[in-house]
Design an enzyme around this catalytic site. Structure first.
Site, PDB file in Angstrom:
ATOM      1  N   GLU A   1      -3.829   5.512  -5.230  1.00  0.00           N
ATOM      2  CA  GLU A   1      -2.954   6.392  -6.002  1.00  0.00           C
ATOM      3  C   GLU A   1      -3.552   6.677  -7.379  1.00  0.00           C
ATOM      4  O   GLU A   1      -4.480   6.007  -7.835  1.00  0.00           O
ATOM      5  CB  GLU A   1      -1.569   5.756  -6.199  1.00  0.00           C
ATOM      6  CG  GLU A   1      -0.873   5.349  -4.915  1.00  0.00           C
ATOM      7  CD  GLU A   1       0.601   5.013  -5.136  1.00  0.00           C
ATOM      8  OE1 GLU A   1       1.183   5.519  -6.118  1.00  0.00           O
ATOM      9  OE2 GLU A   1       1.144   4.254  -4.324  1.00  0.00           O
TER      10      GLU A   1
ATOM     11  N   GLU B   1      -3.109   3.788   7.872  1.00  0.00           N
ATOM     12  CA  GLU B   1      -3.605   5.008   8.511  1.00  0.00           C
ATOM     13  C   GLU B   1      -4.941   4.777   9.208  1.00  0.00           C
ATOM     14  O   GLU B   1      -5.153   5.224  10.337  1.00  0.00           O
ATOM     15  CB  GLU B   1      -3.760   6.110   7.466  1.00  0.00           C
ATOM     16  CG  GLU B   1      -2.462   6.495   6.775  1.00  0.00           C
ATOM     17  CD  GLU B   1      -2.737   7.269   5.494  1.00  0.00           C
ATOM     18  OE1 GLU B   1      -2.930   8.494   5.574  1.00  0.00           O
ATOM     19  OE2 GLU B   1      -2.787   6.635   4.416  1.00  0.00           O
TER      20      GLU B   1
ATOM     21  N   THR C   1       1.382  -4.515  -8.520  1.00  0.00           N
ATOM     22  CA  THR C   1       0.772  -3.192  -8.589  1.00  0.00           C
ATOM     23  C   THR C   1      -0.407  -3.291  -9.550  1.00  0.00           C
ATOM     24  O   THR C   1      -0.247  -3.788 -10.663  1.00  0.00           O
ATOM     25  CB  THR C   1       1.768  -2.126  -9.078  1.00  0.00           C
ATOM     26  OG1 THR C   1       2.869  -2.051  -8.163  1.00  0.00           O
ATOM     27  CG2 THR C   1       1.104  -0.760  -9.193  1.00  0.00           C
TER      28      THR C   1
ATOM     29  N   GLU D   1      -2.824   0.882  -1.365  1.00  0.00           N
ATOM     30  CA  GLU D   1      -2.488   2.304  -1.415  1.00  0.00           C
ATOM     31  C   GLU D   1      -3.265   2.958  -2.550  1.00  0.00           C
ATOM     32  O   GLU D   1      -3.176   2.526  -3.707  1.00  0.00           O
ATOM     33  CB  GLU D   1      -0.980   2.520  -1.610  1.00  0.00           C
ATOM     34  CG  GLU D   1      -0.177   2.113  -0.393  1.00  0.00           C
ATOM     35  CD  GLU D   1       1.272   2.577  -0.447  1.00  0.00           C
ATOM     36  OE1 GLU D   1       1.925   2.596   0.615  1.00  0.00           O
ATOM     37  OE2 GLU D   1       1.749   2.925  -1.541  1.00  0.00           O
TER      38      GLU D   1
ATOM     39  N   HIS E   1      -0.914  11.609   3.866  1.00  0.00           N
ATOM     40  CA  HIS E   1      -0.425  10.240   4.062  1.00  0.00           C
ATOM     41  C   HIS E   1       0.980  10.271   4.663  1.00  0.00           C
ATOM     42  O   HIS E   1       1.264   9.541   5.619  1.00  0.00           O
ATOM     43  CB  HIS E   1      -0.407   9.503   2.732  1.00  0.00           C
ATOM     44  CG  HIS E   1       0.218   8.144   2.804  1.00  0.00           C
ATOM     45  ND1 HIS E   1      -0.386   7.061   3.410  1.00  0.00           N
ATOM     46  CD2 HIS E   1       1.425   7.688   2.349  1.00  0.00           C
ATOM     47  CE1 HIS E   1       0.397   6.010   3.330  1.00  0.00           C
ATOM     48  NE2 HIS E   1       1.499   6.355   2.688  1.00  0.00           N
TER      49      HIS E   1
ATOM     50  N   ASP F   1       7.359   5.204  -8.345  1.00  0.00           N
ATOM     51  CA  ASP F   1       6.314   5.569  -7.386  1.00  0.00           C
ATOM     52  C   ASP F   1       6.780   6.761  -6.560  1.00  0.00           C
ATOM     53  O   ASP F   1       7.897   6.754  -6.023  1.00  0.00           O
ATOM     54  CB  ASP F   1       6.004   4.381  -6.474  1.00  0.00           C
ATOM     55  CG  ASP F   1       4.700   4.565  -5.722  1.00  0.00           C
ATOM     56  OD1 ASP F   1       3.776   5.195  -6.272  1.00  0.00           O
ATOM     57  OD2 ASP F   1       4.593   4.072  -4.594  1.00  0.00           O
TER      58      ASP F   1
ATOM     59  N   LYS G   1       7.062  -4.158  -1.877  1.00  0.00           N
ATOM     60  CA  LYS G   1       6.363  -3.392  -2.906  1.00  0.00           C
ATOM     61  C   LYS G   1       6.406  -4.048  -4.290  1.00  0.00           C
ATOM     62  O   LYS G   1       5.580  -3.704  -5.148  1.00  0.00           O
ATOM     63  CB  LYS G   1       6.997  -2.003  -3.024  1.00  0.00           C
ATOM     64  CG  LYS G   1       6.821  -1.108  -1.818  1.00  0.00           C
ATOM     65  CD  LYS G   1       5.453  -0.459  -1.827  1.00  0.00           C
ATOM     66  CE  LYS G   1       5.389   0.679  -0.827  1.00  0.00           C
ATOM     67  NZ  LYS G   1       4.106   1.392  -0.901  1.00  0.00           N
TER      68      LYS G   1
END
Length: 432
Positions: free
Chosen positions: A205, A378, A261, A203, A138, A131, A257
């Site tokens: 991506e 955010e 995913t 997230e 960001h 990653d 993490k």
């Protein structure tokens, strides 16, 4: 740098005898993404999305170029990814012909399956997952939360920052995410506790699929890096922000993490994306130029993509009440400080061997305004500013039952738009 070329397969006037493909938001004949699926009661096999159907490549292998027939019969895309770029182009052209020319309908139609009746799997056997952190907005937004006066560390504009993730927990769209446990420490607490994460986040991506790799101890020059990209999927690198804040120093994220995913199951090929290439945005005045091993004129001229990325949230209550998902953000994929080719070239620059089917995440792609932010960290400024859902519920971070969906479309003047399908998962409570 040799980039895939625009050819007759991209013509906006091209139509398919598969009626649902014509005008399809994601999978018109100009797309032809690759994936792995299984019909009811059958083993996984490679397919191509066309409208509301999926074409079984093994069933039509004899109609494909001979060099591609063995790879078409596999249960993952690794062998197809490993083919030379010119072979992948030939495959695309042949599929386009088979699905557009009525003369081939009799031979191909029986190999079509309704997408609504199949199971979609991971597209490839993922040997390694890395990653990155190339979304500069960001990185700046998150940096401001912890270092208001110095949000970006000095290396950011020289190095495509990345870390090695966990390949075993990558899952296809639709598989639920179990809320992880881990150590977290409140700012006013003396010691940490081991509990379910209270600050679960998504997230936004892109996932880069590696095509042909490189031998250990060799590199992939920046001028050749695009030839090593098979295609893209959507990627959600779920993050437990409270676990991350406690554990990431000094070595980086771990339990925060590695629990899950999510990726979209369709690989939009590099060849399909040829019409949507645009110039990499110019760096702000005063920023350093990339070091020579990361700098290629053609990559700067055509290394970004005209993609619009969107994130949607649906709570369990919203679904019970029949309410549409709430769009949390939308923005362009060009909000990346480094190109896809620079990511690949840097990864291999120290002699690391990449392999067909390896997965590289771009890192969170955010824009400069709150309506384009790619994470709740955010949007809510670290949880300080919760927002309200149509049901009256509020959110700072994700609750059990919440479902996040990521979508994307590629667009260019005078071209048919194509999409990526869905990258979706619902949050389940931590098991007792």
């Amino acid at each position: 740098m040799t980039l895939p070329r625009i050819d007759h397969t991209h013509e906006p006037s091209l139509t398919s005898w598969v009626a649902s493909a014509n005008g399809h938001a994601d999978f018109p004949i100009q797309n032809l993404p690759l994936g792995v699926f299984s019909p009811q009661g059958a083993q996984p096999r490679i397919g191509v999305a066309i409208g509301d159907s999926v074409l079984d490549l093994a069933a039509i292998a004899s109609l494909l170029p001979e060099a591609m027939q063995p790879a078409a019969g596999q249960s993952s895309l690794n062998a197809l990814f490993a083919l030379p770029p010119e072979d992948r182009t030939l495959l695309r052209r042949r599929l386009s012909q088979l699905l557009s020319d009525e003369a081939h309908r009799r031979d191909v139609e029986t190999a079509l399956h309704p997408l609504s009746e199949v199971t979609l799997h991971l597209p490839a056997r993922i040997g390694d997952y890395t990653d990155f952190y190339v979304g500069i907005h960001h990185a700046t937004n998150v940096g401001k939360l912890f270092r208001p006066d110095n949000p970006l560390l000095p290396n950011y504009k020289y190095v495509p920052i990345g870390y090695h993730g966990r390949a075993s927990s990558v899952r296809p769209s639709g598989e639920p995410v179990v809320r992880p446990r881990g150590q977290r420490k409140a700012p006013n607490a003396d010691v940490p506790v081991f509990e379910p994460s209270a600050r679960l986040d998504y997230e936004l991506e892109l996932g880069i699929w590696v095509a042909q790799g490189n031998a250990l101890g060799t590199t992939i020059p920046i001028g050749e890096a695009s030839e090593h990209i098979a295609g893209l999927s959507l990627l959600n690198d779920w993050s437990a922000r409270d676990l991350q804040a406690w554990e990431y120093q000094p070595l980086g994220p771990f339990l925060a993490k590695n629990f899950h995913t999510t990726i979209s199951p369709w690989v939009v090929t590099a060849e399909a994306l040829a019409p949507y290439r645009i110039a990499q945005p110019a760096r702000p005045e005063g920023d350093p130029a990339p070091l020579p091993y990361l700098l290629d004129a053609q990559d700067q001229a055509q290394g970004a993509l005209s993609l619009t990325l969107s994130v949607w949230l649906s709570s369990a209550k919203m679904r019970e009440e029949g309410r549409a998902p709430l769009r949390l953000s939308q923005g362009p994929a060009s909000n990346m400080y480094w190109t896809l080719a620079q990511i690949v070239a840097h990864h291999a620059s120290g002699g690391c061997n990449l392999n067909p089917g390896d997965l590289l995440g771009t890192g969170t792609i955010s824009g400069p305004t709150p309506d384009s932010y790619g994470s709740l960290l955010e949007i809510t400024e670290g949880g300080k500013n919760p927002f309200t859902l149509p049901t009256g519920e509020t959110r700072s971070f994700l609750q059990d039952g919440d479902e996040i969906s990521i979508t994307a479309s590629a667009h260019a003047p005078g071209r048919a738009s194509i999409g990526f399908g869905e990258c979706r998962a619902v949050i389940l409570a931590t098991p007792a």
